[in-house]
Design a protein around this motif. Sequence first.
Motif, PDB file in Angstrom:
ATOM      1  N   ALA A 132       0.826  -1.206   0.000  1.00 44.95           N
ATOM      2  CA  ALA A 132       0.000   0.000   0.000  1.00 44.95           C
ATOM      3  C   ALA A 132       0.860   1.255   0.000  1.00 44.95           C
ATOM      4  O   ALA A 132       1.926   1.301   0.626  1.00 44.95           O
ATOM      5  CB  ALA A 132      -0.921  -0.006   1.217  1.00 44.95           C
ATOM      6  N   ALA A 135      -2.729   5.513   1.201  1.00 41.00           N
ATOM      7  CA  ALA A 135      -3.641   4.459   1.656  1.00 41.00           C
ATOM      8  C   ALA A 135      -3.377   4.116   3.114  1.00 41.00           C
ATOM      9  O   ALA A 135      -4.320   3.855   3.884  1.00 41.00           O
ATOM     10  CB  ALA A 135      -3.488   3.221   0.776  1.00 41.00           C
ATOM     11  N   ARG A 136      -2.117   4.107   3.513  1.00 37.65           N
ATOM     12  CA  ARG A 136      -1.790   3.815   4.908  1.00 37.65           C
ATOM     13  C   ARG A 136      -2.304   4.917   5.838  1.00 37.65           C
ATOM     14  O   ARG A 136      -2.816   4.641   6.925  1.00 37.65           O
ATOM     15  CB  ARG A 136      -0.276   3.649   5.062  1.00 37.65           C
ATOM     16  CG  ARG A 136       0.276   2.427   4.333  1.00 37.65           C
ATOM     17  CD  ARG A 136       1.802   2.368   4.452  1.00 37.65           C
ATOM     18  NE  ARG A 136       2.340   1.261   3.695  1.00 37.65           N
ATOM     19  CZ  ARG A 136       2.449   0.014   4.140  1.00 37.65           C
ATOM     20  NH1 ARG A 136       2.050  -0.265   5.366  1.00 37.65           N
ATOM     21  NH2 ARG A 136       2.949  -0.939   3.381  1.00 37.65           N
ATOM     22  N   LEU A 166      -4.855   6.855   5.245  1.00 37.93           N
ATOM     23  CA  LEU A 166      -6.304   6.711   5.295  1.00 37.93           C
ATOM     24  C   LEU A 166      -6.708   5.563   6.219  1.00 37.93           C
ATOM     25  O   LEU A 166      -7.673   5.666   6.980  1.00 37.93           O
ATOM     26  CB  LEU A 166      -6.841   6.464   3.883  1.00 37.93           C
ATOM     27  CG  LEU A 166      -8.362   6.382   3.731  1.00 37.93           C
ATOM     28  CD1 LEU A 166      -9.001   7.721   4.082  1.00 37.93           C
ATOM     29  CD2 LEU A 166      -8.727   5.984   2.305  1.00 37.93           C
ATOM     30  N   ALA A 167      -5.956   4.459   6.169  1.00 31.14           N
ATOM     31  CA  ALA A 167      -6.273   3.303   7.014  1.00 31.14           C
ATOM     32  C   ALA A 167      -6.102   3.639   8.491  1.00 31.14           C
ATOM     33  O   ALA A 167      -6.931   3.264   9.327  1.00 31.14           O
ATOM     34  CB  ALA A 167      -5.385   2.122   6.631  1.00 31.14           C
ATOM     35  N   SER A 193      -9.528  -1.266   5.442  1.00 31.79           N
ATOM     36  CA  SER A 193      -9.357  -0.003   4.731  1.00 31.79           C
ATOM     37  C   SER A 193      -8.331  -0.147   3.602  1.00 31.79           C
ATOM     38  O   SER A 193      -8.550   0.335   2.486  1.00 31.79           O
ATOM     39  CB  SER A 193      -8.919   1.098   5.701  1.00 31.79           C
ATOM     40  OG  SER A 193      -8.686   2.315   5.019  1.00 31.79           O
ATOM     41  N   LEU A 194      -7.220  -0.831   3.884  1.00 31.19           N
ATOM     42  CA  LEU A 194      -6.214  -1.049   2.846  1.00 31.19           C
ATOM     43  C   LEU A 194      -6.779  -1.905   1.714  1.00 31.19           C
ATOM     44  O   LEU A 194      -6.434  -1.709   0.543  1.00 31.19           O
ATOM     45  CB  LEU A 194      -4.979  -1.717   3.447  1.00 31.19           C
ATOM     46  CG  LEU A 194      -4.164  -0.888   4.435  1.00 31.19           C
ATOM     47  CD1 LEU A 194      -3.043  -1.724   5.038  1.00 31.19           C
ATOM     48  CD2 LEU A 194      -3.582   0.356   3.752  1.00 31.19           C
ATOM     49  N   THR A 252      -9.914  -2.018   0.599  1.00 27.50           N
ATOM     50  CA  THR A 252     -10.759  -1.220  -0.287  1.00 27.50           C
ATOM     51  C   THR A 252      -9.920  -0.264  -1.123  1.00 27.50           C
ATOM     52  O   THR A 252     -10.237  -0.012  -2.287  1.00 27.50           O
ATOM     53  CB  THR A 252     -11.805  -0.439   0.518  1.00 27.50           C
ATOM     54  OG1 THR A 252     -11.153   0.388   1.485  1.00 27.50           O
ATOM     55  CG2 THR A 252     -12.742  -1.387   1.234  1.00 27.50           C
ATOM     56  N   SER A 253      -8.833   0.252  -0.563  1.00 28.36           N
ATOM     57  CA  SER A 253      -7.933   1.104  -1.349  1.00 28.36           C
ATOM     58  C   SER A 253      -7.286   0.329  -2.482  1.00 28.36           C
ATOM     59  O   SER A 253      -6.954   0.894  -3.526  1.00 28.36           O
ATOM     60  CB  SER A 253      -6.849   1.711  -0.450  1.00 28.36           C
ATOM     61  OG  SER A 253      -7.396   2.592   0.503  1.00 28.36           O
ATOM     62  N   GLU A 312     -11.401   1.768  -9.304  1.00 27.19           N
ATOM     63  CA  GLU A 312     -12.041   1.805  -7.993  1.00 27.19           C
ATOM     64  C   GLU A 312     -12.417   0.382  -7.560  1.00 27.19           C
ATOM     65  O   GLU A 312     -12.172  -0.585  -8.264  1.00 27.19           O
ATOM     66  CB  GLU A 312     -13.271   2.704  -8.042  1.00 27.19           C
ATOM     67  CG  GLU A 312     -12.984   4.133  -8.477  1.00 27.19           C
ATOM     68  CD  GLU A 312     -12.056   4.868  -7.531  1.00 27.19           C
ATOM     69  OE1 GLU A 312     -12.100   4.567  -6.318  1.00 27.19           O
ATOM     70  OE2 GLU A 312     -11.304   5.740  -7.985  1.00 27.19           O
TER      71      GLU A 312
END
Length: 646
Positions: free
Chosen positions: A23, A27-28, A30-31, A102-103, A105-106, A356
């Motif tokens: 990631a 992304a990290r 956001l996670a 979260s990761l 979905t990213s 996405e």
Amino acid sequence: MIPDRLEPNVPVDLRSPAWAEQADPAARWLADGFVQHLTRWAYSARPDARRPPDALEYGDERGKSGGKSPIVDEWTDHPPGPSNLPASPLPRHVAECVRQLSLATSAGHVCLPLASISETPQALAQSLLSLGLATRDPKQTAAPLVLDGDHRLYLGRYHALEQRLAQRIRAALNPAILDREPFLETRVQAIESLAGWFGTQVDDHTHEQFKAARAALTQRLVIISGGPGTGKTTTLVNLLAGLLQMNPNLRIALTAPTGKAAARMLQAMGERASALPADIRERLPRQASTVHRLIGIRPRSAGPAHHAHAPLPVDVVVVDEASMLDLSLATQLLEAIPPEARIILLGDKDQLAAVEAGAVFAELTQLYSELPQHIIAFTRSFRFAEDSGIAHLADAVRAGDAEAALACLKNPSNDLRWIDAPPSSGSLQNDITEGFRPYLQALDAFRIGDPSSVARLDEALQRFRVLCTLRQGPTGVERMNQRISSWLQQQPPCRSRAQDPEPWFPGRVVMVTRNDASTGLFNGDMGIALPDAGGRLRVHFVQATDAMRKRILPLERLPAHETAFALTVHKAQGSEFDRVLLILAEPASPVMTRELIYTGITRARRQVLVAGSSESVTSAIARPTVRHGGLSQSITMSAHCDPCTL
């Protein structure tokens, strides 16, 4: 309901999947923020939320003593945040599970199978449920996360989208509406016409194209998957002709995820419609649009203009390059189609999935054995000869056979070449300059005010393109476009003039990167900078998505754009070129996947030059893209309860 006291959770050892390890920093970040968000949610939902952290876990007596519990050792060791809120009062394994969701979905996954990160998914699921972070039934219990029966963990939004899409697809599988269609008598005649156009018999069940076209006349949902040159467009033209024979007044919408793909579909249909009867050919649709434009998605709008309660005024919707549809866009599109309308999805299940979250088209094609009357796979290529290097290489890559792929590359053919070395932009200068030679010649022949010379210039541009697997780096698309622009400006037709603002020059190719309603341009539209009668550069969009409106814009009116002599493989989806130079990244790059190489190779109609080491080839082929989701299971599980559906 969240308990007054959180009992010690059984420690669960978690492993980190490759996509989590790879990631990017955004992304990290956001996670980590998502973990904090759920921490606050769980903390505020607890009846003793205002009590100190120690008291939260030990009760008043243990809290006053100041002793530290083994449970706190399970928690992440962050200092308390504002209002005495612990930064993460979740057991460590739960916080890490939330972070990995979260990761996931990213990275494009719709859900996180708990079995992919834990040897004991049941225990992990129980922890999430006992803390109130997840629910098995979102209709009955409010929670930010949802767990399904197979221990797949979802964000609530993605679970809702997946269920809505599954429900819409199940409705499209129900034949009851078509049985009430007022054109049943003409359907038989249309099927007979189809057989004639395909040169087969009405009862032929082995002819892939005829089978798909016949399905479109008898079903409301048809999914056609096949590689380039397998006849998808020919089939589309004929099946639309059959539908128009049944009902000459059909309202047909053509759409694709990008402007370039929509324009290409319309162009290809025009090339293949000449054999149809004139009265039917004249009724074929003459306009295609992006999905966003079709359903009315606008920036900063609350939702699309067309939806389940305000559906599109159409009878048939055709979606090309459907593999590029993500979960959210696919759901919005299908919900905007009237229940009685036909839906025809075309794509290649082996190509890159959407940027996405979700791999909707690939998941639908997994239902081939359950829905053979709705899903047709084209396997025969009509474009390449039996000894075609491109065809054999594409087959080997798709099959995951690195040894066969290298054998193809090591035996050059008329349509396949290989540079077995880490590529550098300088070493490719001759190949690139020669590749753009037809474009330079057409540019030299350009005459101001002559639309035909602009069309010839656009045609020459489609003969060659550089495709990169990365955006940045020495051979990324940004650096390559800078180098190519510099090389081409050394040629007389492209030499910049004193009045040209940096970085513009005659012949510069640009691609729109954001939909812009004010100019009628959409993401993926390609333009060429050419001088007008006054010597000023203007950008000509010959194949704009909205083909009915002329597109010649001054530089200052252009929406967001970038130079496009070189494209990323992702951006090239929906496009085809006579010749392609595919530049591979280093073997360790996480973007190097089997689907990426396959997509890049199959953009070429006549010849492909692959530049990259054998290690890059083998590592990419060994790295297939996996997108976790539960769409196909959601369709079949519910459909089995309804005998009219499957």
